[in-house]
Design an enzyme around this catalytic site. Structure first.
Site, PDB file in Angstrom:
ATOM      1  N   ILE A  23       0.712  -1.137   0.038  1.00  0.00           N
ATOM      2  CA  ILE A  23      -0.106   0.100  -0.009  1.00  0.00           C
ATOM      3  C   ILE A  23       0.697   1.255   0.137  1.00  0.00           C
ATOM      4  O   ILE A  23       0.434   2.360  -0.054  1.00  0.00           O
ATOM      5  CB  ILE A  23      -0.984   0.184   1.375  1.00  0.00           C
ATOM      6  CG1 ILE A  23      -0.129   0.079   2.347  1.00  0.00           C
ATOM      7  CG2 ILE A  23      -2.023  -1.009   1.070  1.00  0.00           C
ATOM      8  CD1 ILE A  23      -1.188   0.015   3.930  1.00  0.00           C
ATOM      9  N   ALA A  24       2.155   1.181   0.215  1.00  0.00           N
ATOM     10  CA  ALA A  24       2.996   2.448   0.273  1.00  0.00           C
ATOM     11  C   ALA A  24       4.513   2.186  -0.050  1.00  0.00           C
ATOM     12  O   ALA A  24       5.049   1.195   0.126  1.00  0.00           O
ATOM     13  CB  ALA A  24       2.885   3.120   1.660  1.00  0.00           C
ATOM     14  N   SER A  25       5.147   2.917  -0.552  1.00  0.00           N
ATOM     15  CA  SER A  25       6.972   2.845  -0.960  1.00  0.00           C
ATOM     16  C   SER A  25       7.265   4.081  -0.776  1.00  0.00           C
ATOM     17  O   SER A  25       6.926   5.083  -1.524  1.00  0.00           O
ATOM     18  CB  SER A  25       6.648   2.167  -2.269  1.00  0.00           C
ATOM     19  OG  SER A  25       8.008   2.067  -2.631  1.00  0.00           O
ATOM     20  N   GLY A  26       8.129   4.163   0.072  1.00  0.00           N
ATOM     21  CA  GLY A  26       9.111   5.587   0.360  1.00  0.00           C
ATOM     22  C   GLY A  26      10.349   5.327  -0.135  1.00  0.00           C
ATOM     23  O   GLY A  26      10.652   4.466  -0.946  1.00  0.00           O
ATOM     24  N   VAL A  31       5.325  -0.572   2.498  1.00  0.00           N
ATOM     25  CA  VAL A  31       4.487  -0.998   3.572  1.00  0.00           C
ATOM     26  C   VAL A  31       3.513  -1.590   3.031  1.00  0.00           C
ATOM     27  O   VAL A  31       2.634  -1.400   1.923  1.00  0.00           O
ATOM     28  CB  VAL A  31       3.817   0.412   4.458  1.00  0.00           C
ATOM     29  CG1 VAL A  31       3.017  -0.247   5.295  1.00  0.00           C
ATOM     30  CG2 VAL A  31       5.062   1.117   5.156  1.00  0.00           C
ATOM     31  N   LYS A  47       6.202  -3.066   7.726  1.00  0.00           N
ATOM     32  CA  LYS A  47       7.209  -2.108   6.996  1.00  0.00           C
ATOM     33  C   LYS A  47       8.551  -2.959   6.604  1.00  0.00           C
ATOM     34  O   LYS A  47       9.002  -3.444   7.498  1.00  0.00           O
ATOM     35  CB  LYS A  47       7.500  -0.929   8.041  1.00  0.00           C
ATOM     36  CG  LYS A  47       8.415  -0.163   7.463  1.00  0.00           C
ATOM     37  CD  LYS A  47       8.740   1.117   8.404  1.00  0.00           C
ATOM     38  CE  LYS A  47       9.464   1.948   7.843  1.00  0.00           C
ATOM     39  NZ  LYS A  47       9.946   3.312   9.061  1.00  0.00           N
ATOM     40  N   ASP A 153      10.180  14.440  13.188  1.00  0.00           N
ATOM     41  CA  ASP A 153       9.540  14.298  11.883  1.00  0.00           C
ATOM     42  C   ASP A 153       8.151  14.542  11.907  1.00  0.00           C
ATOM     43  O   ASP A 153       7.466  13.863  11.024  1.00  0.00           O
ATOM     44  CB  ASP A 153       9.915  13.099  11.301  1.00  0.00           C
ATOM     45  CG  ASP A 153       9.749  12.892   9.687  1.00  0.00           C
ATOM     46  OD1 ASP A 153       9.744  14.100   8.938  1.00  0.00           O
ATOM     47  OD2 ASP A 153       9.843  11.981   8.969  1.00  0.00           O
TER      48      ASP A 153
END
Length: 483
Positions: A23-26, A31, A47, A153
């Site tokens: 669902i996510a990639s940074g 993730v 993660k 952050d």
């Protein structure tokens, strides 16, 4: 479950949690939504570092440090780490899954599809986030000694809002006790998102929990104004604004706040004070001041109202995510690898969001370039000089035109005078266009012998538009206005 700082040696046993849908990639990790092996519930967020970092010992150490801090904070407004798994395939953090959206996604949604009480919802989210930060700042060791942990952050991307309307702070990749922060900042690197950094942190001064209070002040202002506060055209401009610019009054950017704008401005002015000694001291104190204003002006939403503020677009994205998780569960039940659900989809909100922009092997690191105003001028002068030089070379290589004397000429034709040596004209300043001299009008006299051509003259023409100047960059749009 508690996570120890020392992990067991890698083993070949199967992992306890399986990933179902990415669902996510940074910049450093991806993730996934996952679940315990052999079970459909409870869902978790997993993660995993990217492949080029998975075998990096320093990155693994940083990931474990994040897990240790996040696992020690047990609070409903903190996304805690439940487990850490390390084996031959790498390392992964197992976190509480928050089904919902990040605050940055909420702000964009509110700007497109405004709910009835967006400001009240923003203040409720701010109070939840302050509560989570206060729990982090109050973290103590086994002997009860205050650790002095700072998040470093805090930003809208790291505030997750669940479908139940409850907000939580996440992404502890940069959170550290103060003794560790002093060691890293002495190296001269800025870690975090520039637009939310406190001035003393930018200058390399001593820091404490008040840097998170400053960042929280920025978050609250942006949630109410639906605009970025300190974001400049480049990193250097952003840092300059953080250190010198005061926040515009909310009455000028969010008139819908009415009489509450002045009271909120006063609260945020203290949270955003450049001098940490003049700043609101704690996240708890900031929450108390915001809550007083919200009660006074009827701007305190319930969690149910926050849940109802998810617009149609966010609701559609959440349903798409649920469908992909169901697909992953079905694939696992049928014996297929659930990782086949790794497809691109809507932006994730359950994950720690890492800036795309700035990352190294351990932590997001921002190196601020020094802007050069002379570069566009030098480029323009170089281009004009090159054009002039090319014209001169072409003219010198052109053979002279041979002319035969007319029969009526009785006197011999004098030889042409020698051409004077050519010298380059002074280089025109930027914004000046070079054009050739206009030709002379026709004459009835006999043609004269060829003479040296005059050097081209620099004549001023219309100044080019800013977009035509070399090095010009369009101002960055407000990210909350993206469709």
């Amino acid at each position: 479950m508690a996570v120890s700082a020392s992990l067991p040696a890698a083993t070949a046993r199967a992992r306890r949690y399986e990933a179902l849908a990415k669902i996510a990639s940074g910049g450093t990790a991806a993730v996934w939504v996952g679940a315990p092996r052999g079970a459909a519930a409870p869902l978790v967020a997993i993660k995993r570092p990217h492949a080029h970092l998975a075998d990096d010992p320093s990155f693994r150490k940083a990931l474990v440090a994040e897990a240790v801090i996040a696992s020690r904070v047990q609070h409903p407004n903190v996304v805690d780490v439940r487990d850490v798994e390390e084996d031959d395939d790498g390392i992964q953090l197992v976190m509480r899954y928050v089904e919902g959206a990040s605050l940055s996604e909420m702000i964009r949604s509110w700007s497109r599809e405004p709910p009835p009480r967006a400001a009240a919802c923003a203040l409720r989210i701010a109070l939840d986030t302050c509560a989570g930060l206060a729990a982090l700042h109050d973290l103590r060791d086994e002997a009860g000694r205050l650790l002095g942990v700072v998040h470093r952050d805090v930003s809208p991307a790291n505030v997750l809002v669940g479908i139940d309307g409850v907000a939580s702070i996440t992404d502890f990749g940069l959170a550290k006790p103060l003794y560790a922060v002093e060691r890293t900042t002495s190296e001269g690197a800025l870690r975090g998102k520039l637009g939310y950094m406190a001035p003393e942190y930018v200058r390399g001064k001593d820091i404490d929990r008040r840097i998170d209070v400053f960042a929280m002040g920025v978050v609250v202002w942006e949630a109410l104004a639906k605009k970025r506060l300190f974001r400049g055209e480049n990193d250097a401009a952003t840092l300059e604004r953080v250190q010198r610019m005061s926040a515009p009054s909310l009455a000028s950017v969010a008139p819908e706040l009415g009489p509450a704008a002045g009271a909120l401005d006063a609260v945020l002015a203290r949270a955003l004070a450049k001098d940490p000694e003049a700043r609101t001291a704690t996240a708890e104190a900031l929450a108390h001041e915001l809550e007083e204003v919200a009660h006074t002006f009827g701007l305190l939403a319930t969690h149910e109202e926050v849940a109802a503020s998810f617009g149609p677009t966010l609701q559609a994205e959440l349903e798409t995510r649920r469908a992909r998780v169901r697909k992953g569960l079905e694939a696992r039940a049928s014996g297929a690898a659930p990782l086949s659900a790794d497809v691109s989809g809507p932006r994730a909100s359950v994950a720690p969001t890492v800036p795309p922009l700035r990352a190294d092997a351990v932590e997001p690191t921002v190196k601020v370039p020094k802007p050069s105003r002379a570069a566009p001028v030098l480029v323009a002068i170089g281009l004009v000089s090159a054009v002039l030089a090319a014209g001169v070379v072409a003219w010198r290589r052109t053979p002279p035109v041979e002319r035969t004397p007319t029969p009526a000429a009785s006197a011999p034709i004098a030889p042409p005078p020698s051409a004077p040596p050519f010298t380059f004209p002074p280089e025109p300043p930027p914004g000046i266009t070079v054009s050739a001299a206009p030709p002379a009008p026709p004459s009835s006299s006999p043609p004269a012998a060829p003479r040296a051509r005059p050097a081209p003259r620099a004549t001023a023409s219309a100044v080019p538009a800013p977009s035509d100047v070399p090095g010009y960059k369009k101002p960055r749009p407000n990210p909350y206005d993206r469709p």
